[in-house]
Design a protein around this motif. Structure first.
Motif, PDB file in Angstrom:
ATOM      1  N   LYS A  65       0.696  -1.151   0.015  1.00  0.00           N
ATOM      2  CA  LYS A  65      -0.106   0.069  -0.025  1.00  0.00           C
ATOM      3  C   LYS A  65       0.835   1.337  -0.082  1.00  0.00           C
ATOM      4  O   LYS A  65       0.473   2.215  -0.682  1.00  0.00           O
ATOM      5  CB  LYS A  65      -1.105   0.115   1.108  1.00  0.00           C
ATOM      6  CG  LYS A  65      -2.067  -0.761   1.071  1.00  0.00           C
ATOM      7  CD  LYS A  65      -3.138  -0.466   2.239  1.00  0.00           C
ATOM      8  CE  LYS A  65      -4.374  -0.996   1.830  1.00  0.00           C
ATOM      9  NZ  LYS A  65      -5.500  -0.729   3.251  1.00  0.00           N
ATOM     10  N   SER A  66       2.037   1.311   0.683  1.00  0.00           N
ATOM     11  CA  SER A  66       2.884   2.339   0.794  1.00  0.00           C
ATOM     12  C   SER A  66       3.488   2.723  -0.550  1.00  0.00           C
ATOM     13  O   SER A  66       3.513   3.930  -0.808  1.00  0.00           O
ATOM     14  CB  SER A  66       3.867   1.930   1.905  1.00  0.00           C
ATOM     15  OG  SER A  66       4.884   3.214   2.038  1.00  0.00           O
ATOM     16  N   ILE A  67       3.824   1.553  -1.175  1.00  0.00           N
ATOM     17  CA  ILE A  67       4.609   2.037  -2.437  1.00  0.00           C
ATOM     18  C   ILE A  67       3.416   2.324  -3.731  1.00  0.00           C
ATOM     19  O   ILE A  67       3.639   3.470  -4.322  1.00  0.00           O
ATOM     20  CB  ILE A  67       5.223   0.642  -3.006  1.00  0.00           C
ATOM     21  CG1 ILE A  67       6.443  -0.049  -2.290  1.00  0.00           C
ATOM     22  CG2 ILE A  67       5.357   0.592  -4.746  1.00  0.00           C
ATOM     23  CD1 ILE A  67       6.778  -1.338  -2.434  1.00  0.00           C
ATOM     24  N   ILE A  68       2.224   1.845  -3.465  1.00  0.00           N
ATOM     25  CA  ILE A  68       0.962   2.262  -4.363  1.00  0.00           C
ATOM     26  C   ILE A  68       0.939   3.828  -3.993  1.00  0.00           C
ATOM     27  O   ILE A  68       0.541   4.730  -5.076  1.00  0.00           O
ATOM     28  CB  ILE A  68      -0.097   1.543  -4.257  1.00  0.00           C
ATOM     29  CG1 ILE A  68      -0.221   0.122  -4.807  1.00  0.00           C
ATOM     30  CG2 ILE A  68      -1.283   1.980  -4.908  1.00  0.00           C
ATOM     31  CD1 ILE A  68      -1.176  -0.952  -4.254  1.00  0.00           C
ATOM     32  N   TYR A  69       0.798   4.297  -2.720  1.00  0.00           N
ATOM     33  CA  TYR A  69       0.401   5.839  -2.524  1.00  0.00           C
ATOM     34  C   TYR A  69       1.726   6.515  -3.018  1.00  0.00           C
ATOM     35  O   TYR A  69       1.387   7.691  -3.499  1.00  0.00           O
ATOM     36  CB  TYR A  69       0.396   5.788  -0.940  1.00  0.00           C
ATOM     37  CG  TYR A  69      -0.966   5.410  -0.544  1.00  0.00           C
ATOM     38  CD1 TYR A  69      -2.275   5.747  -1.040  1.00  0.00           C
ATOM     39  CD2 TYR A  69      -1.106   4.324   0.478  1.00  0.00           C
ATOM     40  CE1 TYR A  69      -3.244   5.260  -0.709  1.00  0.00           C
ATOM     41  CE2 TYR A  69      -2.407   4.003   1.160  1.00  0.00           C
ATOM     42  CZ  TYR A  69      -3.395   4.335   0.337  1.00  0.00           C
ATOM     43  OH  TYR A  69      -4.529   3.912   0.879  1.00  0.00           O
ATOM     44  N   LYS A  70       2.889   5.872  -2.745  1.00  0.00           N
ATOM     45  CA  LYS A  70       3.996   6.664  -3.548  1.00  0.00           C
ATOM     46  C   LYS A  70       3.793   6.827  -5.005  1.00  0.00           C
ATOM     47  O   LYS A  70       4.133   8.196  -5.546  1.00  0.00           O
ATOM     48  CB  LYS A  70       5.204   6.204  -2.982  1.00  0.00           C
ATOM     49  CG  LYS A  70       5.668   6.341  -1.663  1.00  0.00           C
ATOM     50  CD  LYS A  70       6.888   5.529  -1.296  1.00  0.00           C
ATOM     51  CE  LYS A  70       7.205   5.480   0.195  1.00  0.00           C
ATOM     52  NZ  LYS A  70       8.609   4.873   0.502  1.00  0.00           N
ATOM     53  N   LEU A  71       3.491   6.126  -5.568  1.00  0.00           N
ATOM     54  CA  LEU A  71       3.228   5.993  -6.932  1.00  0.00           C
ATOM     55  C   LEU A  71       2.274   6.747  -7.398  1.00  0.00           C
ATOM     56  O   LEU A  71       2.478   7.683  -8.297  1.00  0.00           O
ATOM     57  CB  LEU A  71       3.068   4.408  -7.633  1.00  0.00           C
ATOM     58  CG  LEU A  71       4.383   3.312  -7.402  1.00  0.00           C
ATOM     59  CD1 LEU A  71       3.736   2.360  -7.994  1.00  0.00           C
ATOM     60  CD2 LEU A  71       5.423   4.060  -8.391  1.00  0.00           C
ATOM     61  N   LEU A  72       1.160   6.940  -6.683  1.00  0.00           N
ATOM     62  CA  LEU A  72      -0.239   7.647  -6.913  1.00  0.00           C
ATOM     63  C   LEU A  72       0.348   9.247  -7.025  1.00  0.00           C
ATOM     64  O   LEU A  72      -0.047  10.007  -7.527  1.00  0.00           O
ATOM     65  CB  LEU A  72      -1.152   7.484  -6.125  1.00  0.00           C
ATOM     66  CG  LEU A  72      -1.894   6.196  -6.479  1.00  0.00           C
ATOM     67  CD1 LEU A  72      -2.923   5.591  -5.551  1.00  0.00           C
ATOM     68  CD2 LEU A  72      -2.628   6.094  -7.923  1.00  0.00           C
TER      69      LEU A  72
END
Length: 799
Positions: A70-77
């Motif tokens: 989830k943390s990686i996805i938020y960073k990508l967003l």
């Protein structure tokens, strides 16, 4: 006895095709990618690995905890919102790789699909879908501002890289959600699916993703955005409509629900379900097959096979009173009123002719001692009759036996003989009232009594929301979809009216190797097939849902399709070697996703290009043909002017050749189209096509008092047909103006405003002439006129 196998040269076989809303999930995902963009798949992995190194993590997604993911996805967003386009698209590629199921970490297709579903649900929970819609808006606006692609002589795959990444993410999320809807009751992701469906239709009319995609299609066809990847746009548009509005199951449930609300009975027979169980008819035999069969068996025939006309079907065999089995040349080309088909006959026992079209194994030899196959007795459909047909029956009967009509009286039978009573009872027993008839009667009542008739309740359904959003530009959307259908038709050239649908498949440099050229050729044909499949499904879904929501919404869309030459376009598509079309498989299995990226890849050879499955048909091509036939039926049913278009464009020989496809549902829709125009084709055509008429009797629903086959030849009166379309157009325009337009209506029918507060508070635009002579107006109308203000403002006792 030497049998005569009249089918031995016929290549058609019974198809085990099952008509559904879509193909399998794996095939639908594979069709998203063209073979020419496979090199970009490896680019996704490379970008993902680089991004993970930036986060000081190993590039193995499955080893991370859910919180880390989830943390990686938020960073990508967050990275999607930066101003640097390269950084934005790197983040988009990483998300695309996740949506694709992290295929570099799996060992099988099943593992990839499971990981794809898990990742998509996680991406959706983190807000990826709306973020990519915003990204799509940015790209569309950038395309409108930058006309670089328009200035290029040849638009290629490189011009749509960013858009294809964005659309791919949106498509995969939509397709996974749609697949999960099939098991919604037992799905652990039920909340996600329901939230996704609600999110699609809760946006403002202009912000609906479906409307945005239709706008992209229109821009592409107008030439302002030739680099838009139409294949991905159309596939996404199709799946969004399926998810938002629903497929066959949802249509069936909504129809019963709306009929119940209108006080009508539930539907007892579903056309799709009955047609699925319908056995195909033996295909017509053409003249070439008959001659080949005769030449092959010329030396060993024990009896004489003579050529005869189809009219001899009605002539008895006086020698042994045994009927003859006639093989009609129904596949030949017709001209004018119809050619005289010739055929070959052999002596057969009684009952052979009626089983001719129901031979499931394509066997021509029927021996006397072989029992006929078991099949349910009776017709496949319950006959129907409309209320207007019952009224006509009563009017004609009263005029004949009593001498006058009783306008509006449907009960009185005084003076009519008993057989008429029985006939009327039978008609009423089979009378069917459609939702469309109820809606049309309501609209007629509103038009006749606009003040006293209450406006019907407008359902706040996804279909209603979509129609309101599409209404301003619906004609342009229909024209654009038909232009793409024309450009993708097998008989059309690559470029049609300046439209190049190959922009998102052709590489910048054309291949020079023979093998690569063969691969590109297969990919181009596959690309066209997928586009036609998507367009046909989009049009059919919109027609079905609009008709269910309100018949005049359906008629509005139908008229614009007809005005844009949809009927001749579909006939042009069907006017090809239809057997060859449905049997051709433009697919290279080893290049389909995810097979092309999982495990060791075999070297591409000429043998690999010809590999395929064991099915004797292409699923998407059969699906396309059925969709187009259903669209034709929707447009022409009960519309005499459009039925005449079928006659004028000589659709009968085209449709008869389509009967060669051995599939019950496809043949049913062909037979329906032939039935509706039979009375216009003349006696000679009916005489030479008795076998086709017999199959229509056996397989198409009967209308009790419709003498469609042997009615008198009707005179073509174009002015009557034109009046019919004009009347329909007026009704549709009146409906749209009343419900969706803010235009000023008839002032005499508007309520009078009697509130002094609102009247005095109304802004009135004064003319320049009035302003120049304002003082004069005050002198004449105010100062010199005495007004009793108490009487004016007080309540009137005379009312």
């Amino acid at each position: 006895m030497v049998s005569f196998n009249f089918m031995e040269n016929c290549s058609s076989q019974e198809l085990d095709f099952v008509y559904e809303d879509t193909d399998s999930h794996a095939n639908e995902i594979a069709e998203l990618y063209s073979y020419t963009e496979h090199c970009e798949l490896q680019q996704n992995v490379k970008v993902f690995e680089d991004q993970m190194q930036m986060y000081d993590l190993r590039p193995v997604w499955q080893n991370l905890t859910r919180e880390q993911q989830k943390s990686i996805i938020y960073k990508l967003l967050d990275q999607l919102e930066v101003s640097n386009k390269n950084l934005r698209m790197k983040a988009a590629r990483c998300i695309l790789y996740l949506a694709q199921g992290c295929w570099a970490e799996v060992q099988s297709d099943k593992e990839q699909q499971d990981q794809e579903k898990t990742n998509v649900m996680l991406l959706y929970e983190c807000g990826t879908f709306p973020a990519f819609i915003e990204l799509l808006n940015i790209e569309i606006e950038a395309s409108n501002a930058d006309n670089t692609a328009m200035k290029k002589l040849a638009v290629s795959l490189a011009d749509s890289v960013d858009l294809r990444v964005i659309l791919s993410v949106l498509y995969i999320i939509t397709e996974v959600m749609r697949e999960e809807m099939k098991i919604l009751d037992s799905s652990p992701y039920r909340k996600n699916v329901e939230a996704f469906k609600e999110e699609l239709m809760n946006a403002h009319e202009e912000d609906l993703l479906i409307v945005k995609l239709l706008g992209m299609v229109t821009s592409f066809c107008s030439g302002s955005a030739p680099h838009f990847p139409m294949r991905k746009v159309l596939l996404l548009l199709w799946k969004l409509i399926l998810v938002s509005l629903g497929g066959m199951e949802e249509l069936r449930e909504l129809k019963n629900q709306y009929r119940k609300q209108a006080g009508l009975d539930n539907i007892k027979e579903d056309t799709i379900e009955v047609a699925k169980a319908m056995r195909p008819s033996s295909p017509p035999t053409n003249a070439a097959d008959l001659l080949d069969n005769q030449n092959m068996k010329k030396n060993n025939r024990p009896f004489r096979r003579s050529l005869m006309k189809q009219s001899s079907l009605d002539e008895p065999n006086l020698e042994n009173d045994v009927p003859r089995l006639l093989i009609t040349n129904e596949g030949g080309v017709e001209s004018g009123e119809g050619d005289v088909d010739e055929g070959v006959f052999v002596n057969q026992p009684m009952g052979t002719y009626q089983n001719y079209y129901d031979n499931p194994n394509n066997q021509s030899e029927i021996r006397p001692d072989t029992p006929p196959p078991a099949k349910p007795k009776g017709l496949p459909w319950v006959p129907k009759v409309r209320q207007k047909d019952v009224d006509l029956f009563l009017d004609v009967s009263r005029k004949k036996f009593v001498g006058y009509k009783l306008q509006g009286d449907r009960e009185s039978l005084a003076g009519l003989p008993l057989p008429i009573h029985e006939g009327l009872s039978t008609l009423k027993k089979h009378m069917y009232t459609s939702l469309a008839e109820v809606q049309i009667l309501k609209e007629e009542e509103i038009a006749k009594n606009p003040l006293s008739t209450k406006e019907p309740f407008i359902r706040d359904t996804p279909t209603e929301i979509l129609y309101q959003a599409m209404l301003p530009n619906l004609p342009q959307h229909m024209i654009a979809l038909l232009k793409i259908l024309l450009a993708a038709a097998p008989t059309s050239k690559t470029k049609t009216d300046g439209i190049n649908i190959m922009a998102d498949i052709l590489p910048e440099e054309m291949p020079v190797m023979v093998l690569q050229s063969m691969k590109l050729g297969i990919d181009v044909n596959r690309h066209k097939e997928i586009i036609v499949k998507a367009v046909s499904a989009i049009l059919l879904l919109l027609l079905k849902h609009f008709k269910l929501n309100h018949v005049y919404q359906f008629e509005f869309m139908s008229q614009h399709l007809v005005f844009a030459n949809c009927i001749p376009l579909v006939l042009k598509f069907l006017n090809q070697n239809i057997l060859s079309y449905i049997e051709t498989k433009n697919v290279i299995p080893i290049l389909d996703f995810p097979t092309c990226v999982i495990g060791d890849q075999p070297e591409l050879t000429a043998d690999n290009l010809e590999l395929g499955d064991n099915m004797n048909y292409s699923w998407r091509n059969v699906f396309t043909c059925i969709n187009l036939l259903r669209i034709l039926n929707k447009l022409t049913k009960w519309k005499h002017s459009r039925i005449m278009m079928l006659v004028v464009f000589k659709s009968a020989p085209i449709l008869k050749r389509t009967l060669k496809v051995m599939h019950g549902m496809l043949q049913l829709y062909v037979l329906k189209l032939l039935k509706m125009q039979t009375k216009y084709l003349g006696r000679q055509w009916r005489k030479t096509n008795m076998k086709t008429i017999s199959v229509i009797y056996a397989k198409v629903r009967h209308r009790l008092n419709d003498d469609w086959a042997f009615g008198n030849d009707l005179e073509a009166r174009p002015w009557d047909f034109q009046n019919e379309e004009c009347t329909l157009r007026n009704c549709v325009d009146r409906f749209n103006n009343r419900r969706y337009s803010n235009a000023v209506r008839d002032e005499e029918l508007e309520p009078v405003d009697t509130s002094i507060t609102s009247v005095l508070g109304t802004n009135v635009e004064l003319t320049e002439e009035f302003k120049q002579h304002y003082e004069l107006w005050l002198q004449q109308e105010v100062y010199k006129t005495s007004i009793d203000w108490d009487e004016l403002l007080g309540p009137s006792l005379d009312i």
